[in-house]
Design an enzyme around this catalytic site. Structure first.
Site, mmCIF file in Angstrom:
data_model
loop_
_atom_site.group_PDB
_atom_site.id
_atom_site.type_symbol
_atom_site.label_atom_id
_atom_site.label_comp_id
_atom_site.label_asym_id
_atom_site.label_seq_id
_atom_site.Cartn_x
_atom_site.Cartn_y
_atom_site.Cartn_z
ATOM 1 N N ASP A 1 1.022 -1.177 -0.020
ATOM 2 C CA ASP A 1 0.094 0.148 0.153
ATOM 3 C C ASP A 1 0.862 1.294 -0.152
ATOM 4 O OD1 ASP A 1 -2.092 -1.809 0.571
ATOM 5 O OD2 ASP A 1 -1.783 -1.705 2.784
ATOM 6 N N GLU B 1 -11.216 -1.373 -3.963
ATOM 7 C CA GLU B 1 -10.554 -0.574 -2.768
ATOM 8 C C GLU B 1 -9.413 0.191 -3.300
ATOM 9 O OE1 GLU B 1 -9.251 -3.815 -0.161
ATOM 10 O OE2 GLU B 1 -7.673 -4.169 -1.202
ATOM 11 N N ARG C 1 4.683 -8.267 -0.111
ATOM 12 C CA ARG C 1 4.368 -7.039 -1.312
ATOM 13 C C ARG C 1 5.491 -5.976 -1.272
ATOM 14 N NH1 ARG C 1 -1.744 -6.131 0.462
ATOM 15 N NH2 ARG C 1 -0.878 -6.552 2.590
ATOM 16 N N HIS D 1 -3.226 -1.145 -5.234
ATOM 17 C CA HIS D 1 -3.134 -0.333 -4.206
ATOM 18 C C HIS D 1 -1.749 0.822 -4.543
ATOM 19 C CE1 HIS D 1 -4.433 0.952 0.030
ATOM 20 N NE2 HIS D 1 -3.621 1.662 -0.601
#
Length: 319
Positions: free
Chosen positions: A19, A201, A298, A265
Site C-alpha cells: 500500500d 478498494e 508485497r 494499491h
C-alpha cells in the site's frame, strides 16, 4: 537525465512495503509511507529525490494502541498536506475485534512531519445527514483536490454475510470531517473484481488534460489482485455517479512474463523532471506461502505513466 538513471521500474523498489504512498511537497521533498508487514505502526521517510527514498532512513511516527480502536491491523497510511497542516490517514482495527476496521487521522502539530509531534484526531467524521459512512468495515481513504474542493474517497463494505467492498466519495468540510453524504462510485461489477472476495478498494487519482482518472484495486490480495479505473471530466459534478465512466477491463494485472503478481494499491507522483510516476505494490512470486494478507512479500514498485493520444493513462510493464 539523472533521475532516470536512479530509478528502476517494475521491480522491487522498497521491499516489503505494501500500500505504498509517495507525496511530493511544495519544497520538492519526497515522502514515503506504507503498510509494514507487522501492521503495528506508521512509518515515514523523506528524501530530496524519488530515487533516494529507497535508501532513506525510516522513522516510526506512530505506534498502535494496546487495546481498543487503532490497536490492530494498521493499514494503508497516506500523507497529505491540507489546510496548511500535515495529516496522515490510515485504517485500524481492534485487538478484540480485528476486523472492526475504521479510518482514522493524525495531525502534525508542526511543519516538519519527521520531527514534530503527531496528535490523534480520531475517526473520520461523517456529514450530519449521513447515517451510513464508517459504520462498517472502512479503509483505504485518499484525498484529491479539484476546482478548489477537497474530495474524500474510501472503501467500505456493505451487505450481510459475505460483504462487498465498494468505493464511495464525499466532499470534505475540513481535514477530518465530511461535508456531504456518501455517494457510491463503484461496486464490483465484473468477474475480475470478484476473485476470492468482491472488492473495490485502494483508490488514487491523477489529473491530466482536463480529466480525472481514479484507479482502484480489485479482488483478493493474492495474484488475482489487479487495477481498474474510472474517469470523469474535471468540470463535471463529481458527486454524480453518472459523471464517472468505469473501464470494462482491468488496466493492470499480473504478468507471468515479468514475474509481477497482484499489482495494486497504487498512488501517483512525479519525478524531478515532472514525469508522472505510478507507485504500486506487487509480488514477485506466483506461489504465496500462507494467507496472502499476512505474507510480507508485497513490494513497492515504480512505473512511468504514459499518455495516449486521447489523453488517457497507459500502464505498461515495458518501461
Amino acid at each position: 537525465m539523472e533521475t532516470e538513471k536512479q530509478l528502476t521500474y517494475n521491480e522491487p523498489w522498497i521491499l516489503q512495503r505494501a500500500d505504498p504512498y509517495v507525496y511530493r511537497h511544495t519544497d520538492g521533498s519526497y515522502y514515503f509511507t506504507a503498510s509494514v508487514p507487522e501492521y503495528d505502526r506508521i512509518v515515514l521517510r523523506r528524501a530530496r529525490s524519488l530515487g533516494e527514498l529507497s535508501e532513506a532512513p525510516e522513522q516510526t511516527i506512530w505506534t498502535k494502541h494496546e487495546s481498543g480502536p487503532m490497536s490492530e491491523h494498521i493499514w494503508a497510511p497516506e500523507l497529505h498536506y491540507l489546510y496548511g497542516k500535515w495529516y496522515i490517514y490510515f485504517a485500524g482495527g481492534e485487538k478484540d475485534d480485528i476486523w472492526n476496521i475504521r479510518p482514522y487521522v493524525l495531525e502534525c502539530e508542526g511543519q516538519d512531519p519527521m520531527s514534530d509531534a503527531w496528535v490523534e484526531k480520531g475517526k473520520i467524521r461523517k456529514a450530519k445527514e449521513d447515517d451510513f459512512s464508517f459504520e462498517a468495515f472502512s479503509l483505504d481513504a485518499t484525498i484529491f483536490e479539484n476546482k478548489g474542493e477537497y474530495y474524500f474517497v474510501w472503501a467500505e463494505k456493505v451487505g450481510v454475510g459475505k460483504q462487498i467492498s465498494n468505493l464511495y466519495i464525499a466532499k470534505m468540510e475540513n481535514a477530518y470531517t465530511l461535508k456531504t453524504v456518501q455517494v457510491l462510485l463503484t461496486t464490483p461489477d465484473y468477474d475480475w473484481e470478484r476473485v476470492g472476495f468482491w472488492v473495490n478498494e485502494g483508490p488514487s487519482v491523477i489529473h491530466h488534460g482536463g480529466k480525472l482518472f481514479l484507479t482502484y484495486s480489485a479482488s483478493e490480495t493474492g495474484t488475482a489482485y489487479c487495477m481498474g479505473m474510472l474517469s470523469a471530466d474535471e468540470t463535471a459534478d463529481l458527486l454524480d455517479p453518472r459523471s464517472w465512466k468505469k473501464e470494462r477491463m482491468p488496466v493492470l494485472q499480473s504478468c507471468e512474463e515479468k514475474q509481477i503478481y497482484g499489482p495494486g494499491h497504487n498512488c501517483f507522483t512525479t519525478d524531478e523532471n515532472g514525469r508522472d510516476i505510478m507507485v504500486y505494490h506487487a509480488r514477485t512470486e506466483s506461489e504465496i506461502v500462507g494467507n496472502p494478507l499476512y505474507n510480507p512479500n508485497r513490494h513497492a514498485m515504480l512505473m512511468p505513466v504514459r499518455w495516449s493520444a486521447e489523453g488517457r493513462p497507459v500502464f505498461s510493464y515495458d518501461a
